[in-house]
Design a protein around this motif. Structure first.
Motif, PDB file in Angstrom:
ATOM      1  N   PRO A 161     -75.377 132.194 -40.254  1.00  0.00           N
ATOM      2  CA  PRO A 161     -75.971 130.922 -39.900  1.00  0.00           C
ATOM      3  C   PRO A 161     -77.198 130.187 -40.814  1.00  0.00           C
ATOM      4  O   PRO A 161     -77.358 129.110 -40.927  1.00  0.00           O
ATOM      5  CB  PRO A 161     -76.461 131.149 -38.545  1.00  0.00           C
ATOM      6  CG  PRO A 161     -76.727 132.581 -38.453  1.00  0.00           C
ATOM      7  CD  PRO A 161     -75.790 133.297 -39.451  1.00  0.00           C
ATOM      8  N   SER A 162     -77.674 131.305 -41.427  1.00  0.00           N
ATOM      9  CA  SER A 162     -78.720 130.899 -42.435  1.00  0.00           C
ATOM     10  C   SER A 162     -78.410 130.401 -43.606  1.00  0.00           C
ATOM     11  O   SER A 162     -79.234 129.541 -44.276  1.00  0.00           O
ATOM     12  CB  SER A 162     -80.115 131.938 -42.607  1.00  0.00           C
ATOM     13  OG  SER A 162     -79.338 133.113 -43.039  1.00  0.00           O
ATOM     14  N   THR A 163     -77.330 130.979 -44.138  1.00  0.00           N
ATOM     15  CA  THR A 163     -76.836 130.492 -45.767  1.00  0.00           C
ATOM     16  C   THR A 163     -75.302 129.683 -45.312  1.00  0.00           C
ATOM     17  O   THR A 163     -75.024 129.059 -46.569  1.00  0.00           O
ATOM     18  CB  THR A 163     -76.560 131.729 -46.249  1.00  0.00           C
ATOM     19  OG1 THR A 163     -75.670 132.709 -45.730  1.00  0.00           O
ATOM     20  CG2 THR A 163     -77.836 132.461 -46.243  1.00  0.00           C
ATOM     21  N   GLY A 164     -74.786 129.788 -44.488  1.00  0.00           N
ATOM     22  CA  GLY A 164     -73.384 129.439 -44.474  1.00  0.00           C
ATOM     23  C   GLY A 164     -72.288 130.094 -44.954  1.00  0.00           C
ATOM     24  O   GLY A 164     -71.211 129.644 -45.037  1.00  0.00           O
ATOM     25  N   ASP A 165     -72.508 131.421 -45.052  1.00  0.00           N
ATOM     26  CA  ASP A 165     -71.921 132.163 -46.145  1.00  0.00           C
ATOM     27  C   ASP A 165     -70.914 132.614 -44.853  1.00  0.00           C
ATOM     28  O   ASP A 165     -71.012 133.706 -44.001  1.00  0.00           O
ATOM     29  CB  ASP A 165     -72.575 133.514 -46.702  1.00  0.00           C
ATOM     30  CG  ASP A 165     -71.561 134.145 -47.439  1.00  0.00           C
ATOM     31  OD1 ASP A 165     -70.388 134.223 -47.439  1.00  0.00           O
ATOM     32  OD2 ASP A 165     -71.961 135.227 -48.033  1.00  0.00           O
ATOM     33  N   THR A 166     -69.443 132.207 -45.139  1.00  0.00           N
ATOM     34  CA  THR A 166     -68.317 132.762 -44.310  1.00  0.00           C
ATOM     35  C   THR A 166     -67.678 133.998 -44.732  1.00  0.00           C
ATOM     36  O   THR A 166     -66.711 134.269 -43.805  1.00  0.00           O
ATOM     37  CB  THR A 166     -67.396 131.488 -44.118  1.00  0.00           C
ATOM     38  OG1 THR A 166     -66.649 131.288 -45.586  1.00  0.00           O
ATOM     39  CG2 THR A 166     -67.851 130.264 -43.602  1.00  0.00           C
ATOM     40  N   SER A 167     -68.124 134.785 -45.611  1.00  0.00           N
ATOM     41  CA  SER A 167     -67.434 135.739 -45.955  1.00  0.00           C
ATOM     42  C   SER A 167     -68.540 137.107 -45.070  1.00  0.00           C
ATOM     43  O   SER A 167     -68.110 138.289 -45.216  1.00  0.00           O
ATOM     44  CB  SER A 167     -67.600 136.150 -47.442  1.00  0.00           C
ATOM     45  OG  SER A 167     -69.249 136.267 -47.862  1.00  0.00           O
ATOM     46  N   ARG A 168     -69.285 136.732 -44.573  1.00  0.00           N
ATOM     47  CA  ARG A 168     -70.402 137.558 -44.011  1.00  0.00           C
ATOM     48  C   ARG A 168     -70.694 137.476 -42.385  1.00  0.00           C
ATOM     49  O   ARG A 168     -70.282 136.327 -42.056  1.00  0.00           O
ATOM     50  CB  ARG A 168     -71.727 137.910 -44.473  1.00  0.00           C
ATOM     51  CG  ARG A 168     -71.735 138.516 -45.736  1.00  0.00           C
ATOM     52  CD  ARG A 168     -73.013 138.483 -46.516  1.00  0.00           C
ATOM     53  NE  ARG A 168     -73.144 139.733 -47.406  1.00  0.00           N
ATOM     54  CZ  ARG A 168     -74.217 140.026 -48.209  1.00  0.00           C
ATOM     55  NH1 ARG A 168     -75.317 139.767 -47.776  1.00  0.00           N
ATOM     56  NH2 ARG A 168     -74.058 140.977 -49.005  1.00  0.00           N
ATOM     57  N   LEU A 169     -70.663 138.520 -41.713  1.00  0.00           N
ATOM     58  CA  LEU A 169     -70.854 138.294 -40.179  1.00  0.00           C
ATOM     59  C   LEU A 169     -72.363 139.038 -39.867  1.00  0.00           C
ATOM     60  O   LEU A 169     -72.932 139.919 -40.633  1.00  0.00           O
ATOM     61  CB  LEU A 169     -69.903 139.120 -39.669  1.00  0.00           C
ATOM     62  CG  LEU A 169     -69.598 139.318 -38.118  1.00  0.00           C
ATOM     63  CD1 LEU A 169     -68.267 139.339 -37.738  1.00  0.00           C
ATOM     64  CD2 LEU A 169     -70.530 140.388 -37.664  1.00  0.00           C
TER      65      LEU A 169
END
Length: 325
Positions: free
Chosen positions: A205-213
Protein backbone atom coordinates in the motif's frame (compact mmCIF):
# COMPACT_ATOMS: atom_id res chain seq x y z
CA UNK A 1 -25.92 -24.15 7.14
CA UNK A 2 -26.15 -22.95 10.74
CA UNK A 3 -29.04 -24.52 12.60
CA UNK A 4 -31.89 -22.04 13.02
CA UNK A 5 -30.81 -19.79 10.13
CA UNK A 6 -32.97 -19.74 7.02
CA UNK A 7 -32.02 -19.40 3.37
CA UNK A 8 -32.44 -15.78 2.31
CA UNK A 9 -35.67 -14.32 1.00
CA UNK A 10 -36.56 -10.65 0.68
CA UNK A 11 -38.17 -10.75 4.14
CA UNK A 12 -35.45 -12.72 5.90
CA UNK A 13 -34.04 -11.09 9.02
CA UNK A 14 -31.24 -13.56 9.75
CA UNK A 15 -29.10 -15.10 6.98
CA UNK A 16 -26.20 -17.56 7.20
CA UNK A 17 -22.91 -16.36 5.74
CA UNK A 18 -22.87 -19.23 3.25
CA UNK A 19 -26.08 -17.86 1.70
CA UNK A 20 -24.49 -14.48 0.96
CA UNK A 21 -22.23 -13.15 -1.76
CA UNK A 22 -20.61 -9.90 -2.81
CA UNK A 23 -23.81 -8.67 -4.51
CA UNK A 24 -25.79 -8.80 -1.25
CA UNK A 25 -24.57 -5.48 0.16
CA UNK A 26 -28.10 -4.08 0.51
CA UNK A 27 -29.01 -7.04 2.70
CA UNK A 28 -25.81 -7.80 4.60
CA UNK A 29 -23.74 -4.62 4.30
CA UNK A 30 -20.30 -4.52 2.73
CA UNK A 31 -18.54 -6.54 5.39
CA UNK A 32 -21.23 -9.22 5.61
CA UNK A 33 -21.50 -9.60 1.84
CA UNK A 34 -17.73 -10.00 1.52
CA UNK A 35 -17.60 -12.58 4.31
CA UNK A 36 -20.25 -14.60 2.49
CA UNK A 37 -18.22 -14.31 -0.70
CA UNK A 38 -15.15 -15.63 1.11
CA UNK A 39 -17.11 -18.58 2.51
CA UNK A 40 -18.34 -19.44 -0.98
CA UNK A 41 -14.75 -19.27 -2.23
CA UNK A 42 -13.76 -21.94 0.30
CA UNK A 43 -11.67 -19.69 2.51
CA UNK A 44 -11.42 -20.28 6.29
CA UNK A 45 -14.03 -17.89 7.72
CA UNK A 46 -15.43 -18.36 11.26
CA UNK A 47 -19.01 -19.65 11.33
CA UNK A 48 -21.68 -17.02 11.62
CA UNK A 49 -24.74 -15.23 10.31
CA UNK A 50 -25.97 -11.75 9.49
CA UNK A 51 -28.84 -9.83 11.09
CA UNK A 52 -29.92 -8.08 7.91
CA UNK A 53 -30.45 -4.40 7.24
CA UNK A 54 -34.13 -5.25 6.78
CA UNK A 55 -34.19 -6.52 10.37
CA UNK A 56 -33.02 -3.11 11.56
CA UNK A 57 -35.86 -1.41 9.66
CA UNK A 58 -38.27 -4.00 11.07
CA UNK A 59 -37.17 -3.14 14.62
CA UNK A 60 -37.58 0.59 13.98
CA UNK A 61 -41.05 0.18 12.53
CA UNK A 62 -42.20 -2.17 15.29
CA UNK A 63 -41.08 0.37 17.88
CA UNK A 64 -42.74 3.26 16.04
CA UNK A 65 -39.43 5.13 15.99
CA UNK A 66 -38.51 5.19 12.30
CA UNK A 67 -39.83 8.68 11.49
CA UNK A 68 -38.52 10.14 14.74
CA UNK A 69 -35.05 8.76 14.09
CA UNK A 70 -35.06 10.00 10.51
CA UNK A 71 -35.94 13.51 11.70
CA UNK A 72 -33.22 13.48 14.37
CA UNK A 73 -30.54 12.39 11.89
CA UNK A 74 -31.60 15.08 9.41
CA UNK A 75 -31.11 18.06 11.72
CA UNK A 76 -28.42 19.42 9.38
CA UNK A 77 -25.48 21.64 10.19
CA UNK A 78 -23.06 18.74 10.43
CA UNK A 79 -20.13 21.11 9.90
CA UNK A 80 -21.12 22.55 13.28
CA UNK A 81 -19.81 20.31 16.11
CA UNK A 82 -22.55 21.42 18.50
CA UNK A 83 -25.33 20.61 16.05
CA UNK A 84 -23.62 17.33 15.25
CA UNK A 85 -23.48 16.32 18.91
CA UNK A 86 -27.12 17.32 19.32
CA UNK A 87 -28.20 15.18 16.37
CA UNK A 88 -26.16 12.21 17.56
CA UNK A 89 -27.46 12.59 21.10
CA UNK A 90 -31.08 12.66 19.98
CA UNK A 91 -30.56 9.66 17.72
CA UNK A 92 -28.85 7.77 20.53
CA UNK A 93 -31.75 8.45 22.88
CA UNK A 94 -34.18 7.14 20.29
CA UNK A 95 -32.18 3.95 19.68
CA UNK A 96 -31.99 3.35 23.44
CA UNK A 97 -35.80 3.12 23.46
CA UNK A 98 -35.84 0.59 20.64
CA UNK A 99 -37.22 -2.78 21.65
CA UNK A 100 -36.22 -5.75 19.53
CA UNK A 101 -39.50 -7.41 18.42
CA UNK A 102 -40.06 -10.90 19.82
CA UNK A 103 -40.06 -12.58 16.40
CA UNK A 104 -36.81 -10.86 15.41
CA UNK A 105 -35.22 -11.60 18.78
CA UNK A 106 -36.16 -15.27 18.40
CA UNK A 107 -34.59 -15.37 14.93
CA UNK A 108 -31.34 -13.81 16.18
CA UNK A 109 -31.11 -16.18 19.14
CA UNK A 110 -31.89 -19.19 16.94
CA UNK A 111 -28.89 -18.24 14.84
CA UNK A 112 -26.75 -17.72 17.93
CA UNK A 113 -27.75 -21.06 19.47
CA UNK A 114 -27.02 -22.71 16.13
CA UNK A 115 -23.35 -21.84 16.61
CA UNK A 116 -23.18 -24.07 19.69
CA UNK A 117 -23.73 -23.98 23.42
CA UNK A 118 -22.50 -20.89 25.30
CA UNK A 119 -20.35 -19.71 22.40
CA UNK A 120 -18.39 -16.46 22.53
CA UNK A 121 -19.07 -14.38 19.43
CA UNK A 122 -17.91 -11.23 17.71
CA UNK A 123 -20.78 -8.85 16.90
CA UNK A 124 -19.79 -6.48 14.10
CA UNK A 125 -21.53 -3.66 12.27
CA UNK A 126 -21.84 -3.91 8.49
CA UNK A 127 -23.17 -0.74 6.87
CA UNK A 128 -24.95 -1.01 3.54
CA UNK A 129 -22.77 1.85 2.22
CA UNK A 130 -19.59 0.40 3.73
CA UNK A 131 -16.57 -0.19 1.50
CA UNK A 132 -18.37 1.06 -1.60
CA UNK A 133 -16.08 2.37 -4.31
CA UNK A 134 -16.89 6.00 -3.57
CA UNK A 135 -17.35 5.80 0.20
CA UNK A 136 -15.47 4.24 3.10
CA UNK A 137 -17.30 3.73 6.40
CA UNK A 138 -14.61 1.31 7.59
CA UNK A 139 -14.08 1.62 11.33
CA UNK A 140 -16.92 4.09 11.92
CA UNK A 141 -19.45 1.60 13.24
CA UNK A 142 -19.08 -0.58 16.30
CA UNK A 143 -17.63 -4.05 16.84
CA UNK A 144 -17.91 -6.04 20.07
CA UNK A 145 -15.72 -9.06 20.80
CA UNK A 146 -16.08 -12.04 23.14
CA UNK A 147 -19.82 -11.48 23.58
CA UNK A 148 -21.43 -14.27 25.63
CA UNK A 149 -25.05 -15.16 26.30
CA UNK A 150 -28.46 -14.31 24.87
CA UNK A 151 -28.95 -10.95 26.56
CA UNK A 152 -25.47 -9.69 25.68
CA UNK A 153 -25.83 -10.75 22.04
CA UNK A 154 -29.11 -8.84 21.67
CA UNK A 155 -27.62 -5.84 23.46
CA UNK A 156 -24.56 -5.88 21.18
CA UNK A 157 -26.79 -5.94 18.09
CA UNK A 158 -28.69 -2.92 19.40
CA UNK A 159 -25.42 -1.09 20.17
CA UNK A 160 -24.21 -1.75 16.63
CA UNK A 161 -27.44 -0.21 15.32
CA UNK A 162 -26.84 2.83 17.54
CA UNK A 163 -23.33 3.33 16.11
CA UNK A 164 -24.93 4.16 12.76
CA UNK A 165 -25.84 7.51 14.32
CA UNK A 166 -22.56 8.27 16.11
CA UNK A 167 -21.17 11.78 15.44
CA UNK A 168 -18.39 10.56 13.16
CA UNK A 169 -20.76 8.46 11.04
CA UNK A 170 -23.32 11.27 10.76
CA UNK A 171 -20.62 13.76 9.79
CA UNK A 172 -19.13 11.49 7.15
CA UNK A 173 -22.54 10.68 5.70
CA UNK A 174 -23.31 14.38 5.39
CA UNK A 175 -19.90 15.15 3.85
CA UNK A 176 -20.58 12.52 1.18
CA UNK A 177 -24.07 13.95 0.61
CA UNK A 178 -25.67 10.60 1.39
CA UNK A 179 -29.28 11.61 1.88
CA UNK A 180 -30.90 8.17 1.76
CA UNK A 181 -32.12 6.69 5.02
CA UNK A 182 -29.17 4.68 6.39
CA UNK A 183 -29.44 1.01 7.26
CA UNK A 184 -27.13 -1.35 9.05
CA UNK A 185 -26.66 -5.09 9.06
CA UNK A 186 -24.94 -6.85 11.96
CA UNK A 187 -22.62 -9.86 11.72
CA UNK A 188 -22.59 -12.44 14.52
CA UNK A 189 -19.63 -14.81 14.23
CA UNK A 190 -18.00 -17.42 16.37
CA UNK A 191 -15.16 -15.69 18.17
CA UNK A 192 -11.65 -16.77 17.27
CA UNK A 193 -9.47 -16.93 20.40
CA UNK A 194 -6.67 -15.22 18.50
CA UNK A 195 -3.16 -16.10 19.57
CA UNK A 196 -1.80 -13.95 16.74
CA UNK A 197 -3.53 -11.69 14.26
CA UNK A 198 -3.13 -8.72 12.00
CA UNK A 199 -3.70 -7.39 8.51
CA UNK A 200 -2.44 -8.42 5.10
CA UNK A 201 -2.28 -6.25 1.99
CA UNK A 202 -2.15 -8.15 -1.29
CA UNK A 203 -0.20 -5.25 -2.81
CA UNK A 204 2.24 -2.90 -1.11
CA UNK A 205 0.00 0.00 0.00
CA UNK A 206 2.93 2.38 0.49
CA UNK A 207 4.40 1.97 -3.00
CA UNK A 208 1.57 0.48 -5.05
CA UNK A 209 3.81 -2.45 -5.98
CA UNK A 210 1.46 -5.29 -6.96
CA UNK A 211 4.29 -7.82 -7.15
CA UNK A 212 4.58 -7.78 -3.38
CA UNK A 213 2.35 -8.60 -0.44
CA UNK A 214 2.67 -7.03 3.04
CA UNK A 215 1.68 -8.72 6.31
CA UNK A 216 1.46 -6.99 9.69
CA UNK A 217 1.25 -9.20 12.78
CA UNK A 218 0.93 -8.90 16.55
CA UNK A 219 -0.01 -11.09 19.50
CA UNK A 220 -3.64 -11.53 20.56
CA UNK A 221 -6.62 -9.84 18.92
CA UNK A 222 -6.03 -7.73 15.83
CA UNK A 223 -7.71 -4.73 17.43
CA UNK A 224 -4.29 -3.62 18.70
CA UNK A 225 -2.98 -3.55 15.11
CA UNK A 226 -5.98 -1.89 13.47
CA UNK A 227 -6.16 0.78 16.19
CA UNK A 228 -2.41 1.48 16.02
CA UNK A 229 -1.97 0.62 19.69
CA UNK A 230 1.12 -1.49 19.00
CA UNK A 231 3.85 -1.43 16.40
CA UNK A 232 3.35 -4.77 14.61
CA UNK A 233 5.92 -6.92 12.88
CA UNK A 234 5.98 -6.25 9.13
CA UNK A 235 6.73 -8.98 6.60
CA UNK A 236 7.18 -8.17 2.91
CA UNK A 237 6.66 -11.09 0.53
CA UNK A 238 7.55 -11.37 -3.15
CA UNK A 239 4.57 -13.02 -4.82
CA UNK A 240 6.83 -14.96 -7.18
CA UNK A 241 7.45 -18.16 -5.27
CA UNK A 242 6.25 -16.74 -2.89
CA UNK A 243 9.42 -15.80 -1.02
CA UNK A 244 10.05 -13.70 2.07
CA UNK A 245 11.76 -10.45 1.05
CA UNK A 246 12.14 -8.68 4.40
CA UNK A 247 11.19 -8.74 8.08
CA UNK A 248 10.92 -5.75 10.42
CA UNK A 249 10.17 -6.54 14.05
CA UNK A 250 7.85 -4.18 15.88
CA UNK A 251 7.29 -3.46 19.54
CA UNK A 252 4.19 -5.31 20.75
CA UNK A 253 3.75 -4.06 24.32
CA UNK A 254 0.20 -5.32 24.90
CA UNK A 255 -2.17 -8.01 23.71
CA UNK A 256 -5.90 -8.62 24.09
CA UNK A 257 -6.89 -12.22 24.83
CA UNK A 258 -9.93 -14.04 26.12
CA UNK A 259 -9.83 -14.04 29.92
CA UNK A 260 -10.96 -16.77 32.31
CA UNK A 261 -14.44 -15.23 32.37
CA UNK A 262 -14.66 -15.41 28.57
CA UNK A 263 -14.36 -11.64 28.15
CA UNK A 264 -11.64 -9.51 26.58
CA UNK A 265 -8.60 -9.14 28.80
CA UNK A 266 -5.80 -6.66 28.11
CA UNK A 267 -2.37 -7.96 29.09
CA UNK A 268 0.95 -6.15 29.25
CA UNK A 269 3.74 -8.14 27.63
CA UNK A 270 7.20 -8.56 29.08
CA UNK A 271 10.01 -6.79 27.18
CA UNK A 272 11.24 -10.14 25.92
CA UNK A 273 7.83 -11.21 24.66
CA UNK A 274 7.18 -7.78 23.13
CA UNK A 275 10.31 -8.10 21.01
CA UNK A 276 9.64 -11.66 19.80
CA UNK A 277 8.96 -12.36 16.14
CA UNK A 278 5.26 -13.16 15.73
CA UNK A 279 5.41 -15.38 12.62
CA UNK A 280 8.00 -17.84 11.35
CA UNK A 281 9.04 -17.72 7.71
CA UNK A 282 6.97 -20.80 6.86
CA UNK A 283 3.92 -19.25 8.54
CA UNK A 284 4.39 -16.00 6.63
CA UNK A 285 4.47 -17.88 3.33
CA UNK A 286 1.46 -20.03 4.25
CA UNK A 287 -0.53 -16.92 5.11
CA UNK A 288 0.70 -15.20 1.94
CA UNK A 289 -0.67 -18.07 -0.17
CA UNK A 290 -4.08 -17.45 1.39
CA UNK A 291 -3.71 -13.79 0.48
CA UNK A 292 -2.89 -14.70 -3.11
CA UNK A 293 -6.06 -16.81 -3.29
CA UNK A 294 -8.14 -13.89 -2.05
CA UNK A 295 -6.49 -11.48 -4.49
CA UNK A 296 -7.11 -13.87 -7.38
CA UNK A 297 -10.74 -14.32 -6.38
CA UNK A 298 -11.50 -10.60 -6.32
CA UNK A 299 -9.13 -9.64 -9.11
CA UNK A 300 -7.84 -6.57 -7.29
CA UNK A 301 -5.62 -5.72 -4.28
CA UNK A 302 -7.25 -6.55 -0.96
CA UNK A 303 -6.92 -5.39 2.65
CA UNK A 304 -7.40 -8.60 4.67
CA UNK A 305 -7.84 -9.06 8.42
CA UNK A 306 -6.62 -12.45 9.65
CA UNK A 307 -6.18 -14.42 12.87
CA UNK A 308 -4.43 -17.59 14.00
CA UNK A 309 -5.64 -19.93 16.73
CA UNK A 310 -4.58 -23.47 17.65
CA UNK A 311 -2.72 -23.99 14.41
CA UNK A 312 -5.50 -22.70 12.15
CA UNK A 313 -5.70 -19.57 10.02
CA UNK A 314 -8.92 -17.57 9.79
CA UNK A 315 -9.95 -14.77 7.44
CA UNK A 316 -11.99 -12.18 9.32
CA UNK A 317 -12.53 -9.60 6.59
CA UNK A 318 -11.45 -8.61 3.10
CA UNK A 319 -12.06 -5.34 1.30
CA UNK A 320 -10.38 -3.44 -1.53
CA UNK A 321 -7.31 -1.40 -0.61
CA UNK A 322 -8.61 2.17 -0.67
CA UNK A 323 -5.31 4.04 -1.03
CA UNK A 324 -1.98 3.01 -2.52
CA UNK A 325 1.20 5.00 -2.98
Amino acid sequence: MIQGVRTMTKDTWVVGLADLGRKDVEVAGGKGANLGELVRAGLPVPAGFVVTAQAFIRALEASGLRDELRDAAALGGFDDPDRLEEAAGRAGDIISRLEVPKDLKSAILAGYHGLGEWVAVAVRSSATAEDAEDTSFAGMNSTFTNVLGDDDVIDAVRRCWASLYAPRALSYRASQRLVEEPALAVIVQEMVDSERSGVMFTADPSTGDTSRLVIEAAFGLGEVVVSGEVEPDTYVVDKEGPTLASVRLGRKDVEIRRGDDGRDERRDLTPGRAAEQVLTESEVLELARTGLRIHAHYGQPQDVEWAASKGQWFVLQSRPITTMG
